[in-house]
Design an enzyme around this catalytic site. Sequence first.
Site, mmCIF file in Angstrom:
data_model
loop_
_atom_site.group_PDB
_atom_site.id
_atom_site.type_symbol
_atom_site.label_atom_id
_atom_site.label_comp_id
_atom_site.label_asym_id
_atom_site.label_seq_id
_atom_site.Cartn_x
_atom_site.Cartn_y
_atom_site.Cartn_z
ATOM 1 N N ASP A 257 16.181 19.769 40.140
ATOM 2 C CA ASP A 257 16.641 19.336 38.821
ATOM 3 C C ASP A 257 15.866 20.123 37.768
ATOM 4 O OD1 ASP A 257 17.269 18.056 36.457
ATOM 5 O OD2 ASP A 257 17.111 16.024 37.283
ATOM 6 N N HIS A 258 16.566 21.011 37.060
ATOM 7 C CA HIS A 258 15.880 21.905 36.122
ATOM 8 C C HIS A 258 15.395 21.182 34.856
ATOM 9 C CE1 HIS A 258 14.355 25.705 35.254
ATOM 10 N NE2 HIS A 258 15.446 26.458 35.253
ATOM 11 N N ARG A 259 15.753 19.916 34.683
ATOM 12 C CA ARG A 259 15.216 19.168 33.554
ATOM 13 C C ARG A 259 13.722 18.925 33.712
ATOM 14 N NH1 ARG A 259 18.943 13.919 33.506
ATOM 15 N NH2 ARG A 259 18.362 14.104 35.724
#
Length: 474
Positions: free
Chosen positions: A444-446
Amino acid sequence: MTTDVHSLREFKMPDVGEGLTEAEILTWYVKPGDTVTDGQVVCEVETAKAAVELPIPFTGVVEALHFPAGATVDVGTPIIAVAVAGAAPAAAAAPAAAAAAPVAAAPAEAEPERREVLVGYGPRTGSAQRRARRTNGAAAAAAPVAPAAPVAPAAPAAPVAPVAPVGEGGRPLAKPPVRKLAKDLGIDLRAVVPTGPDGVITREDVHAAASTAAEAVVEPVAAPAQPVVEAAPALPVPSAAGDVRVPVKGVRKATAQAMVASAFTAPHVTEFVQVDVTRTMKLVRRLKESGELGAGVRVSPLLLVAKALLTAVKRHPEINASWDEAAQEIVIRGAVNLGIAAATPRGLIVPNIKDAGSRTLSQLATALGELVETARQGKTSPADMSGGSITITNVGVFGVDTGTPILNPGEAAILAFGAVRELPWVHKGKVVPRQVTTLALSFDHRLVDGELGSKVLADTAAILEHPKRLITWG
C-alpha cells in the site's frame, strides 16, 4: 400431582462477530420431532468467512425448522423452534405458578454452566447471565403444549439420555479431522468416551465407538447422514446457450467485495525479484530427512519463505502496519499475524497465524500445518481470519512464476511466492543450473514507500539465498 409445562423457544441466527450480517444454512442435522440437548450442533452454516457449526443453547424437542438448507438468513432471524420444559405461562393460576417455580429454577441455575458458544470461539464471560435475563414473549403468548405430545423432553428423562455430553454440558472436544471421521462413520461424538489429554476425543476413540456402535442405543439426531431438506442447494442449470449462472454468496461474495474495496482504496505497487533458492531447497530436504523439527511436522519451502518474511518484517517493522482512514493515522502493529492465502472448495480464504513473529521454526511449522489442515476441512473459524497484518500467497503450487497480488483489506503488504524452477544461473563465475524462484511484493503506497518495500523484499530474497541469515539476522 405435577404437570409438565412446555414453552416454545426460538433459536436465532447468532452474530459471530467480525461485521458479518448473514449466513447460509448448509445442512440441518436435526428435523422436527428430534430431541436436542444444550450444546448440541443442530446445523452448519456458511458465513462470509467460514463454515461454522451452530450449537443450540437449550434442551427440548424440535418443533419447526424455519428455513431449508441453502437459504441465506440475516443475523438475528429465528431459524429453529424448540419446545422446552420450563416456566409456566404468565396467565397461569397462582397454585400452578408456585408448583412450577422449582421446575423453572433448574434451567436458570444450570444456564451459567453452559460454556459452548460457536465453533472456534472460547467461553464468553457473562453470556449465560444475559440469556437468563432475556425474556422471550413466547412463554406468555403461546399456548402450552399438551403434556402427552413431547414425551421425550420430560425433565427427569433428559439427563438419562444415553448421549451424555462429553465436556461438562458443552460440545465434545475434538480436532476437525476427527470430527470429519466421526461424521463419515456416523458416530455421535457426544457418545464417545475421550482418552486424549484434557478430554480430547482421538481418532482411536472414534474407531472404538464405531466397533461397538451396534450395541449403543443412540438416536442419530446429530448425524449428518440424514440432513433435512437438501433440495434447495441444487446445481446451476445451463441455459439453452450453455451459459451457467452461479449465485454469488458466502466466501465468494465476501472475497469479491474485499478485493474490489482493496483494489480501489489502496494504491498498489508491486515489485519483483528473482532469487537463487538452491540452498533453501537443500535445507528443506535436510529438515525433512532429519525430522529435527518434530515427529509429524510438515516441512515445505513455504515454511522457509514464511520465516524469511517474518525476519525481514522484524528488521523493518514499519511494513507491519495498516491505514486508519477515520483517524488519519498509520497503525504499526505490535504482533505479526501472518496470513496464508488458501484456495478451498468454497473460495479463497486467508486465515492467519497469530503472533507468528515470536514463534520458533518448529512452532511455525506446526501452526502452518494446522492452518492448512483446518482450511482443507472447511472448518476455519472467523476468528482465525481476522486481525491479519501481512500475507503470503503461494502461487507456485499452481506452476505459476509470479503475479501481482491484491492486498488483503487492512494490511500493508502481501508476498507472492512463485514456482521453483531449475534455470541457468551465474554462480561463482560460471553458468550452472540452479533452483530459482520469483518473489513479488505488493504494498500500500499510502503508508509504504518504495524504499521500505524494496528493503523488505530484498531482505526476504537475501535470506532465501543464504538461509544461515535466519540465524545471523534473526
